[in-house]
Design an enzyme around this catalytic site. Structure first.
Site, short mmCIF file in Angstrom:
data_model
loop_
_atom_site.label_atom_id
_atom_site.label_comp_id
_atom_site.label_asym_id
_atom_site.label_seq_id
_atom_site.Cartn_x
_atom_site.Cartn_y
_atom_site.Cartn_z
CB CYS A 103 -0.94 0.00 1.20
SG CYS A 103 -0.10 -0.11 2.79
CG ASP A 104 5.46 2.89 0.54
OD1 ASP A 104 4.98 3.96 0.94
OD2 ASP A 104 6.66 2.66 0.48
#
Length: 112
Positions: A56-57
């Site tokens: 999710c970065d």
């Protein structure tokens, strides 16, 4: 486990992030390159496809939003690299990855 064992032998001070072995995904390893940005290490290893952040970065060069709340220092979190193996990964693949990552860490240390 073979990946972790090979890497910790070749990289003094290598850290492993995440839960104890019994509670983690069996195919995923998150390590912390000591003294080197994870992105700098990966940039020096074209033989390895890996990530410096969580899925999710957003790709920004800052400490992981996953690791810092768990008490991992920002400098250590910036050295993080996430590695995964698959059902078709062989011992030879792991040996090659270990060699490539150790050389990449050494090169990044010399450049720093």
């Amino acid at each position: 486990d073979a990946l972790w064992t090979g890497l910790k032998t070749g990289i003094p001070g290598l850290g492993r992030h995440g839960p104890p072995l019994a509670a983690r995904l069996p195919n995923t390893l998150n390590i912390g390159f000591p003294g080197v940005l994870g992105s700098a290490g990966l940039a020096r290893s074209t033989a390895i496809a890996a990530s410096t952040g969580s899925a999710c970065d957003d790709g920004q060069e800052r400490p992981s939003s996953v690791w810092t709340p768990q008490g991992i220092e920002a400098e250590v979190a910036l050295g993080a690299v996430r590695l995964s193996v698959g059902t078709h990964t062989t011992q030879a693949d792991i040996t090659q990855a270990v060699g490539a990552l150790v050389r990449a860490w050494q090169d990044a240390q010399e450049a720093a």
